[in-house]
Design a protein around this motif. Structure first.
Motif, PDB file in Angstrom:
ATOM      1  N   VAL A 141       0.830  -1.220   0.000  1.00 44.49           N
ATOM      2  CA  VAL A 141       0.000   0.000   0.000  1.00 44.49           C
ATOM      3  C   VAL A 141       0.855   1.257   0.000  1.00 44.49           C
ATOM      4  N   ILE A 142       1.954   1.258   0.749  1.00 40.15           N
ATOM      5  CA  ILE A 142       2.781   2.467   0.758  1.00 40.15           C
ATOM      6  C   ILE A 142       3.422   2.681  -0.619  1.00 40.15           C
ATOM      7  N   ALA A 143       3.696   1.591  -1.329  1.00 38.65           N
ATOM      8  CA  ALA A 143       4.203   1.722  -2.703  1.00 38.65           C
ATOM      9  C   ALA A 143       3.147   2.353  -3.604  1.00 38.65           C
ATOM     10  N   ILE A 144       1.896   1.924  -3.431  1.00 41.83           N
ATOM     11  CA  ILE A 144       0.804   2.478  -4.235  1.00 41.83           C
ATOM     12  C   ILE A 144       0.603   3.954  -3.930  1.00 41.83           C
ATOM     13  N   LEU A 145       0.578   4.304  -2.655  1.00 42.39           N
ATOM     14  CA  LEU A 145       0.379   5.705  -2.274  1.00 42.39           C
ATOM     15  C   LEU A 145       1.500   6.586  -2.809  1.00 42.39           C
ATOM     16  N   GLY A 146       2.709   6.058  -2.802  1.00 40.57           N
ATOM     17  CA  GLY A 146       3.836   6.834  -3.314  1.00 40.57           C
ATOM     18  C   GLY A 146       3.779   7.031  -4.808  1.00 40.57           C
ATOM     19  N   VAL A 147       3.487   5.960  -5.535  1.00 38.06           N
ATOM     20  CA  VAL A 147       3.526   6.039  -6.997  1.00 38.06           C
ATOM     21  C   VAL A 147       2.331   6.810  -7.553  1.00 38.06           C
ATOM     22  N   LYS A 150       0.454  12.938  -6.111  1.00 37.95           N
ATOM     23  CA  LYS A 150       0.545  14.053  -7.067  1.00 37.95           C
ATOM     24  C   LYS A 150       1.984  14.523  -7.223  1.00 37.95           C
ATOM     25  N   LYS A 151       2.808  14.245  -6.224  1.00 40.16           N
ATOM     26  CA  LYS A 151       4.210  14.649  -6.288  1.00 40.16           C
ATOM     27  C   LYS A 151       5.057  13.662  -7.093  1.00 40.16           C
ATOM     28  N   ALA A 152       4.506  12.459  -7.328  1.00 36.63           N
ATOM     29  CA  ALA A 152       5.264  11.438  -8.059  1.00 36.63           C
ATOM     30  C   ALA A 152       5.385  11.812  -9.525  1.00 36.63           C
ATOM     31  N   ASN A 153       6.453  11.369 -10.136  1.00 34.42           N
ATOM     32  CA  ASN A 153       6.673  11.664 -11.551  1.00 34.42           C
ATOM     33  C   ASN A 153       7.088  10.384 -12.281  1.00 34.42           C
ATOM     34  N   HIS A 154       6.140   9.441 -12.317  1.00 31.19           N
ATOM     35  CA  HIS A 154       6.443   8.153 -12.917  1.00 31.19           C
ATOM     36  C   HIS A 154       5.813   7.987 -14.304  1.00 31.19           C
ATOM     37  N   GLY A 155       5.179   9.039 -14.777  1.00 28.03           N
ATOM     38  CA  GLY A 155       4.586   8.995 -16.103  1.00 28.03           C
ATOM     39  C   GLY A 155       3.586   7.863 -16.219  1.00 28.03           C
ATOM     40  N   SER A 156       3.738   7.067 -17.260  1.00 29.08           N
ATOM     41  CA  SER A 156       2.803   5.970 -17.513  1.00 29.08           C
ATOM     42  C   SER A 156       3.264   4.658 -16.904  1.00 29.08           C
ATOM     43  N   PHE A 157       4.282   4.703 -16.028  1.00 27.50           N
ATOM     44  CA  PHE A 157       4.832   3.472 -15.465  1.00 27.50           C
ATOM     45  C   PHE A 157       4.235   3.114 -14.106  1.00 27.50           C
ATOM     46  N   GLY A 158       3.281   3.904 -13.627  1.00 25.82           N
ATOM     47  CA  GLY A 158       2.708   3.652 -12.317  1.00 25.82           C
ATOM     48  C   GLY A 158       2.105   2.267 -12.178  1.00 25.82           C
TER      49      GLY A 158
END
Length: 229
Positions: A141-147, A150-158
């Motif tokens: 869950v913490i991985a999901i919340l991080g990815v 709104k501050k995350a910048n993972h593009g389409s790789f989430g």
């Protein structure tokens, strides 16, 4: 309503593909092949669903994930309960589909209970099972919340990151509890197993409801603390 239908379908697919793979190949950690295939099946299903229904419902397909989203302000209490109901219905439908396929087709269920979770590998200890599920769900869950922040910048790789995170926790957890980290995924197969005469999984299913929810709550609190300025 479309969001709820998406959650129902997504959870159904997760159970069919994830639990179905476990039923076909088994989850023997000694032999390893079925173990890894099952972990990949769950993770790859999340990837597929994330890119197909993620833009509709957020692709929670897991009450623990929905709880994490609720606690971080991403949904209302009413939406949370609606999501949970849809997810449980989807899990039950997926388990029913597996029962039809395996019973009508005469295919042997290598898990003996429609891919249900259990405590056999931790000597039947509910405490050990709870610890496993709390820790694994916290990581997931913490991985999901991080990815998804709104501050995350993972593009389409989430979606890929989330799917691989699920593979990760399955690799550790399958040999311990079968890996739930998802109350709906555990409840659906346990109910169908009980209907078909195997009541053992339903007796300990509470561990796989309480553990993931506690882990998700801890993950949400931790993430909010870490993210705060």
């Amino acid at each position: 309503m479309k969001k709820l239908l998406a959650e129902c379908i997504g959870t159904c697919v997760l159970v069919v593909c994830g639990c179905g793979t476990a039923m076909l190949v088994g989850c023997d950690a000694v032999n390893g092949g079925g173990y890894i295939l099952t972990a990949l099946a769950f993770g790859l299903t999340i990837v597929a669903m994330a890119y197909s229904i993620g833009n509709i419902s957020g692709c929670h397909i897991n009450p623990a994930v929905s709880l994490g989203v609720l606690m971080t302000g991403g949904m209302t209490v009413s939406e949370f309960f609606q999501y949970v109901i849809a997810q449980c219905v989807g899990a039950l439908a997926g388990s029913g589909i597996l029962a039809l396929i395996f019973e009508l087709g005469g295919v042997k269920d290598q898990t003996g209970g429609y891919g249900t979770n259990g405590l056999g590998n931790v000597n039947g200890s509910a405490v050990a099972g709870l610890i496993v599920e709390i820790v694994l769900t916290f990581i997931f869950v913490i991985a999901i919340l991080g990815v998804t922040s709104k501050k995350a910048n993972h593009g389409s790789f989430g979606g890929l990151v989330i799917g691989l995170s699920l593979v990760l926790v399955h690799i550790l957890g399958i040999g311990l509890t079968g890996t739930s980290v998802n109350p709906a995924r555990s409840l659906g197969p346990a109910i169908v197993a009980a209907i078909t005469g195997n009541t053992a999984p339903i007796a300990c299913v509470w561990v796989f409801i309480v553990g993931p929810l506690v882990g998700a709550a801890l993950a949400a609190c931790t993430y909010k603390f870490l993210e705060a300025k």
